[in-house]
Scaffold this motif. Structure first.
Motif, short mmCIF file in Angstrom:
data_model
loop_
_atom_site.label_atom_id
_atom_site.label_comp_id
_atom_site.label_asym_id
_atom_site.label_seq_id
_atom_site.Cartn_x
_atom_site.Cartn_y
_atom_site.Cartn_z
N LEU A 1 -61.68 -12.51 -18.71
CA LEU A 1 -62.02 -12.70 -17.30
C LEU A 1 -60.71 -12.80 -16.51
CD1 LEU A 1 -64.68 -13.38 -15.57
CD2 LEU A 1 -63.82 -15.71 -15.59
N THR A 2 -60.16 -11.64 -16.15
CA THR A 2 -58.92 -11.62 -15.39
C THR A 2 -58.81 -10.31 -14.64
OG1 THR A 2 -56.50 -11.94 -15.50
CG2 THR A 2 -57.49 -10.64 -17.26
N PHE A 3 -57.79 -10.21 -13.79
CA PHE A 3 -57.48 -8.94 -13.14
C PHE A 3 -56.76 -8.05 -14.16
CE2 PHE A 3 -54.43 -6.48 -10.41
CZ PHE A 3 -55.39 -5.63 -9.87
N VAL A 4 -57.03 -6.76 -14.08
CA VAL A 4 -56.61 -5.82 -15.13
C VAL A 4 -55.09 -5.80 -15.38
CG1 VAL A 4 -56.41 -3.78 -13.62
CG2 VAL A 4 -57.10 -3.50 -16.02
N PRO B 1 -52.43 -17.44 -20.28
CA PRO B 1 -53.56 -17.86 -19.45
C PRO B 1 -53.35 -17.39 -18.01
CG PRO B 1 -52.01 -19.67 -19.67
CD PRO B 1 -51.44 -18.51 -20.47
N MET B 2 -54.45 -17.30 -17.26
CA MET B 2 -54.37 -16.92 -15.85
C MET B 2 -55.10 -17.98 -15.02
SD MET B 2 -55.71 -15.40 -12.99
CE MET B 2 -57.20 -14.47 -13.28
N HIS B 3 -54.46 -18.43 -13.95
CA HIS B 3 -55.05 -19.48 -13.10
C HIS B 3 -55.99 -18.83 -12.10
CE1 HIS B 3 -52.22 -22.16 -15.00
NE2 HIS B 3 -51.20 -21.42 -14.57
N ALA C 1 -49.47 -16.70 -13.11
CA ALA C 1 -49.70 -17.54 -11.93
C ALA C 1 -49.74 -16.68 -10.67
CB ALA C 1 -48.60 -18.59 -11.83
N ALA C 2 -50.14 -15.41 -10.85
CA ALA C 2 -50.16 -14.45 -9.74
C ALA C 2 -50.94 -14.99 -8.54
CB ALA C 2 -50.76 -13.12 -10.20
N GLU C 3 -52.02 -15.73 -8.82
CA GLU C 3 -52.93 -16.16 -7.75
C GLU C 3 -52.69 -17.61 -7.33
OE1 GLU C 3 -56.85 -15.33 -9.33
OE2 GLU C 3 -56.41 -13.19 -9.51
N PHE D 1 -46.94 -11.56 -4.77
CA PHE D 1 -46.96 -11.65 -3.29
C PHE D 1 -47.58 -10.39 -2.71
CE2 PHE D 1 -43.19 -13.97 -4.82
CZ PHE D 1 -43.56 -15.25 -4.45
N ASN D 2 -48.57 -9.85 -3.42
CA ASN D 2 -49.31 -8.71 -2.91
C ASN D 2 -50.02 -9.10 -1.60
OD1 ASN D 2 -50.33 -6.06 -3.11
ND2 ASN D 2 -52.28 -6.86 -3.88
N GLY D 3 -50.45 -8.10 -0.84
CA GLY D 3 -51.02 -8.35 0.49
C GLY D 3 -52.24 -9.24 0.51
N ASN D 4 -52.96 -9.32 -0.60
CA ASN D 4 -54.19 -10.14 -0.60
C ASN D 4 -53.95 -11.55 -1.13
OD1 ASN D 4 -53.73 -9.49 -3.27
ND2 ASN D 4 -55.85 -9.03 -3.76
N LYS D 5 -52.72 -11.89 -1.53
CA LYS D 5 -52.47 -13.22 -2.09
C LYS D 5 -52.23 -14.25 -0.96
CE LYS D 5 -52.61 -12.06 -6.54
NZ LYS D 5 -52.97 -10.64 -6.68
N ILE D 6 -51.96 -15.49 -1.35
CA ILE D 6 -51.92 -16.57 -0.33
C ILE D 6 -50.79 -16.38 0.67
CG2 ILE D 6 -50.63 -18.20 -1.84
CD1 ILE D 6 -52.63 -20.33 -0.45
C1 LIG Z 1 -52.52 -9.88 -8.16
C2 LIG Z 1 -52.52 -10.12 -9.61
C3 LIG Z 1 -51.57 -9.54 -10.47
C4 LIG Z 1 -50.63 -8.46 -10.08
O1 LIG Z 1 -49.86 -8.65 -9.02
P1 LIG Z 1 -49.29 -7.36 -8.23
O2 LIG Z 1 -48.30 -7.97 -7.32
O3 LIG Z 1 -50.45 -6.73 -7.54
O4 LIG Z 1 -48.66 -6.45 -9.24
C5 LIG Z 1 -51.56 -9.91 -11.80
N1 LIG Z 1 -52.45 -10.78 -12.29
C6 LIG Z 1 -53.40 -11.32 -11.51
C7 LIG Z 1 -54.34 -12.29 -12.12
C8 LIG Z 1 -53.48 -11.01 -10.15
O5 LIG Z 1 -54.44 -11.56 -9.41
#
Ligand SMILES: *Cc1c(COP(=O)(O)O)cnc(C)c1O
Length: 381
Positions: free
Chosen positions: A97-100, A159-161, A187-189, A211-216
């Motif tokens: 259960l994570t982003f690809v 792990p992914m938060h 800790a991307a999110e 720090f993608n456009g959709n992050k905090i």
């Molecule tokens: C956004 C995200 C990423 C990747 O970050 P990018 O800056 O888009 O490469 C990796 N893992 C998770 C869980 C994310 O949500």
């Protein structure tokens, strides 16, 4: 509670009849001024003081020993796993259960994920499930942890938060110590999320932020590696900048490395965004409690931060009473121009990861079919 009342509530919250996105960036501070400064200076690329300043701001805020800014979060994750010595044919324990991006990094390193279930408390990797998987399937040898059946090394736990909610890091650290595994936090999110008193991404050996456009907060595209020691931090800096050794004019590179350095133009945006992070966090916590109160007495369960954590509430979410209710909510809200999304498809349901090793995933399956993300842009209530 019906779909119409949910849509009305969200429209009321954002006070608009226009399209409501899931998470939009806002630039209300010094963004324009700082970006313009880089243009005027011509230092828009890999050299410039905004990158150093941005790294220091992130280090000061997170308490990380050393921060290295990268072109995106995926590159940050790649850098972390590379320094963690993940190699071809290694196995890494992570979530289905994570982003690809979490899995793609492993794939491109020639490593493979092992999917273990998530915790119902955090929606992220469950320490008990990791320990149980290892007890059943792994051996601790002189050279480290190996997968019993395939004899492949198990190198790290990743792990992914999820949505900014911190996983149970003390328990995961204990499991990692017991099995001699490196802990790398996706800790991307979770910029702005704290586990007990510590910032996420600083408890494991490495953390990766996006720090993608959709992050905090956003730098357009960008990421950062949080390193636990100055040794690994210096190494992260070295391999993200083509492993060039310092010299006034000679070009000498001491290993085949990466060009992952964040450009100064993006860092300028990031410096301005860091100035508004605390304000965003405050607004997002109020928004989360606003949603919580709305859903409190319904059969939709609002996802709250774990009891041990302070979450950034990056994306708000509800667990619907059934899969049908989830599908109805997605359809009605999106038809009404209110953007909602299901959680990601589980990774082993994607063609490239369908053959990956995995444990039982009952919690992951439940969230995958019942969860809906709600509009979460910071807003003044
Ligand atoms: C956004 C995200 C990423 C990747 O970050 P990018 O800056 O888009 O490469 C990796 N893992 C998770 C869980 C994310 O949500």
């Amino acid at each position: 509670m019906n779909q119409t009342s949910i849509i009305e509530f969200i429209r009321d919250t954002y006070k608009t009849n226009d399209f409501i996105p899931l998470h939009a960036p806002t630039f209300s501070g010094n963004e324009q001024a700082y970006v313009l400064k880089t243009l005027e200076s011509t230092f828009v690329s890999s050299i410039g003081h905004f990158v150093d300043q941005f790294e220091h701001q992130i280090a000061a805020y997170t308490g990380s020993q050393k921060v290295v800014a990268t072109t995106n979060g995926t590159a940050a994750l790649h850098t972390a796993l590379y320094i963690a010595n993940v190699q071809r044919d290694d196995l890494v324990i992570t979530q289905a259960l994570t982003f690809v991006a979490t899995c793609n990094v492993l794939h491109h390193m020639g490593a493979k994920p092992i999917f273990v279930d998530v915790s119902p408390i955090s929606l992220g990797l469950c320490p008990k499930a990791v320990d149980a998987y290892l007890t059943d399937n792994a051996l601790l040898t002189k050279t480290g942890c190996i997968h019993k059946q395939s004899r492949q090394p198990i190198r790290a736990v990743l792990p992914m938060h999820t949505f900014g909610h911190p996983v149970e890091l003390d328990e995961l650290s204990t499991v990692c110590q017991k099995w001699h595994l490196t802990l790398v936090e996706d800790a991307a999110e979770s910029l702005g999320s704290f586990y007990k008193t510590k910032h996420t991404g600083t408890i494991g050996d490495f953390g990766a932020i996006s720090f993608n456009g959709n992050k905090i907060i956003t730098t357009g595209g960008g990421g950062a590696v949080l390193c636990k020691t100055t040794v690994t931090g210096d190494r992260a800096k070295h391999i993200t900048t083509t492993a060039k050794t310092a010299h006034a004019y000679e070009f000498f590179h001491d290993e085949a490395a990466f060009n992952y350095r964040m450009p100064n133009l993006n860092a300028a945006l990031g410096c301005a965004q860091m100035e508004v992070l605390k304000q965003h966090l405050k607004q997002k916590r109020s928004l989360a409690s606003h949603y919580y109160n709305f859903f409190k007495n319904s059969d939709y369960q609002f996802v709250l931060e774990p009891h041990y954590a302070q979450s950034n509430y990056w994306l708000n979410a509800v667990i619907c009473p059934s899969k049908e209710a989830r599908n109805d909510l997605l359809k009605h809200t999106n038809d009404a121009n209110v953007m909602t999304r299901p959680i990601w498809q589980l990774m082993h349901h994607l063609p490239m990861y369908q053959d990956a090793l995995r444990g039982d995933l009952p919690n992951s399956e439940h969230f995958a079919t019942h969860l809906v993300n709600l509009p979460s842009s910071p807003v003044v209530l």
